[in-house]
Design a protein around this motif. Structure first.
Motif, PDB file in Angstrom:
ATOM      1  N   GLN A  19      -8.501 -10.098 -15.767  1.00  0.00           N
ATOM      2  CA  GLN A  19      -8.467 -11.555 -15.877  1.00  0.00           C
ATOM      3  C   GLN A  19      -9.493 -12.108 -14.898  1.00  0.00           C
ATOM      4  O   GLN A  19      -9.464 -11.772 -13.706  1.00  0.00           O
ATOM      5  N   TYR A  20     -10.392 -12.938 -15.409  1.00  0.00           N
ATOM      6  CA  TYR A  20     -11.522 -13.396 -14.611  1.00  0.00           C
ATOM      7  C   TYR A  20     -11.894 -14.806 -15.016  1.00  0.00           C
ATOM      8  O   TYR A  20     -12.212 -15.059 -16.174  1.00  0.00           O
ATOM      9  N   ARG A  21     -11.813 -15.736 -14.076  1.00  0.00           N
ATOM     10  CA  ARG A  21     -12.189 -17.132 -14.297  1.00  0.00           C
ATOM     11  C   ARG A  21     -11.561 -17.709 -15.572  1.00  0.00           C
ATOM     12  O   ARG A  21     -12.246 -18.213 -16.457  1.00  0.00           O
ATOM     13  N   ASP A  22     -10.265 -17.597 -15.667  1.00  0.00           N
ATOM     14  CA  ASP A  22      -9.485 -18.128 -16.789  1.00  0.00           C
ATOM     15  C   ASP A  22      -9.863 -17.511 -18.128  1.00  0.00           C
ATOM     16  O   ASP A  22      -9.736 -18.142 -19.183  1.00  0.00           O
ATOM     17  N   ASP A  23     -10.346 -16.289 -18.112  1.00  0.00           N
ATOM     18  CA  ASP A  23     -10.704 -15.592 -19.348  1.00  0.00           C
ATOM     19  C   ASP A  23     -10.334 -14.115 -19.183  1.00  0.00           C
ATOM     20  O   ASP A  23      -9.852 -13.700 -18.126  1.00  0.00           O
TER      21      ASP A  23
END
Length: 118
Positions: A19-23
């Protein structure tokens, strides 16, 4: 450039993701993709280069990140290894030059065809 703790790595289907920057960022193990050996086998954190093009991103997991430099790139020796463009001398050291697009295309053939697809 990012470093993801191993406990943050998850799976989606057959792919590792984080999970990275809301993605959800798919991960490609560069060592596995290029030479068939996992890059960060047993490491507590995964050094990752995040590549973004046309709104889509993918994380390229590498063994380590030594430095960021700006200098002209002259490939002095080509490579027949898929995923490598060849070798160059960077800061006095022979350095393999990754074919970033080739590695991504091999892992996810649709990545460049459908830039906004999930």
């Amino acid at each position: 450039l990012e470093e993801f703790p191993r406990e943050r790595i998850e799976r989606s289907g057959r792919r590792q993701v984080v999970q990275y920057r809301d993605d959800i960022l798919p991960l490609i193990d560069v060592g596995q993709a290029v030479i068939g050996e996992p890059t960060a086998n047993g490491a507590a954190a995964l050094p990752t280069l995040v590549y973004t093009e046309q709104g889509r991103s993918v994380g390229l997991v590498v063994r380590r990140i030594l430095d960021i430099v700006e200098e002209p790139l002259v490939i002095k020796r080509g490579s027949s290894t898929p995923g490598l463009l060849g070798a160059a001398t960077i800061q006095g050291r022979v350095t393999d030059v990754l074919d970033v697009r080739g590695v991504i295309r091999a892992a996810d053939p649709a990545f460049f065809d459908h830039p906004n697809a999930a």
